[in-house]
Design an enzyme around this catalytic site. Structure first.
Site, mmCIF file in Angstrom:
data_model
loop_
_atom_site.group_PDB
_atom_site.id
_atom_site.type_symbol
_atom_site.label_atom_id
_atom_site.label_comp_id
_atom_site.label_asym_id
_atom_site.label_seq_id
_atom_site.Cartn_x
_atom_site.Cartn_y
_atom_site.Cartn_z
ATOM 1 N NE ARG A 1 -7.024 7.475 6.336
ATOM 2 C CZ ARG A 1 -6.812 6.398 5.581
ATOM 3 N NH1 ARG A 1 -7.661 6.084 4.615
ATOM 4 N NH2 ARG A 1 -5.772 5.622 5.779
ATOM 5 C CD GLU B 1 -6.972 1.760 6.308
ATOM 6 O OE1 GLU B 1 -6.189 1.161 7.059
ATOM 7 O OE2 GLU B 1 -6.628 2.250 5.218
ATOM 8 C CD GLU C 1 -2.617 1.341 2.548
ATOM 9 O OE1 GLU C 1 -3.355 2.340 2.698
ATOM 10 O OE2 GLU C 1 -2.551 0.422 3.384
#
Length: 272
Positions: A215, A244, A150
């Protein structure tokens, strides 16, 4: 492509994975993404994970949750991260999962903060990653699962920030058991054109993690979800899109918003 949504386990209320999964399906998700702590804690969860698998809980992936990673400057810490990732890959193979996710590092060094120059050269960074990813890819291949790298944004890691950088390492390792994770939050910071970046790594793209530009959950920011999901559809992506993120608002309502946003975007996905 069928849109398959997963939700990371720590975001879901519930006494056990079966209870979490029951809630997740009611909110619009199809699977649970696990979290893998260090000190071989994920291996120690194997009885719990076996029970969940026997109960029909899909658990395709595990996202590493440690304070040191495969690209650590300290060889001992790097080696311990590899040991934990090997263990996590073996556990995922046993419960019928797809694979495990790791960044090169997280929070260890950023070129955007003093002292600006890391203590290891770029060539040595690359060699450490080739060595550790090669070992993990060979172990994953033997276990019948995959390891996914990632990229993180420039403030969280200095080694692998963009999808093409991760794909280049996959090419260098040369094993199909190594793939790339695309995290939409990090892409929002690092990619000039997120849609084009996703399309360019199609041969290596094995997993996608979803959070919005801030986020928080999809729908709380400004990302173009129809465009992002559209390129996954056009390129034949077969994996999961796993939530996530942080949650803004009441947790259950935020999770419902995330799944609803993604499914609405899928229905309205950009086809060209």
């Amino acid at each position: 492509m069928t849109l398959r949504l997963a939700c990371q386990e720590q975001l879901l209320p519930g006494a056990d994975l079966r209870e979490k999964f029951d809630l997740a399906t009611g909110l619009g998700f199809d699977a649970i993404e696990l979290r893998g702590r260090g000190d071989l804690a994920f291996r120690d969860r194997l009885p719990e994970l076996r029970r969940a698998a026997a109960d029909g809980v899909p658990m395709p992936t595990v996202c590493v949750d440690m304070d040191h990673f495969i690209g650590d400057f300290d060889p001992g810490r790097s080696g311990d991260a590899v040991r934990n990732m090997r263990s996590q890959l073996s556990v995922m193979a046993e419960i019928g999962g797809v694979g495990a996710l790791t960044p090169a590092s997280w929070g260890m060094f950023s070129r955007r903060l003093p002292p600006f120059e890391p203590p290891r050269s770029a060539a040595d960074d690359r060699q450490v990653l080739l060595d550790t990813l090669g070992e993990l890819a060979r172990h994953a291949e033997a276990e019948g699962v995959r390891i996914f790298l990632e990229p993180l944004n420039r403030y969280e890691d200095h080694m692998v920030n963009r999808l093409d950088e991760a794909a280049e390492l996959c090419t260098a390792v040369g094993l199909p058991s190594l793939g790339v994770v695309a995290d939409t939050y990090h892409m929002n910071i690092e990619e000039d054109d997120p849609v084009a970046a996703l399309a360019a790594v199609t041969p290596y793209l094995g997993h996608v993690q979803a959070s919005d530009s801030n986020r928080y959950q999809p729908g709380a920011g400004h990302l173009d979800w129809p465009a992002l999901l559209g390129v996954l559809d056009r390129t034949g992506y077969q994996g999961y899109v796993a939530l996530e993120c942080r949650l803004r608002g009441e947790p259950t309502a935020a999770l419902r918003q995330a799944a609803s946003t993604l499914r609405a975007a899928w229905a309205d996905r950009t086809t060209q």
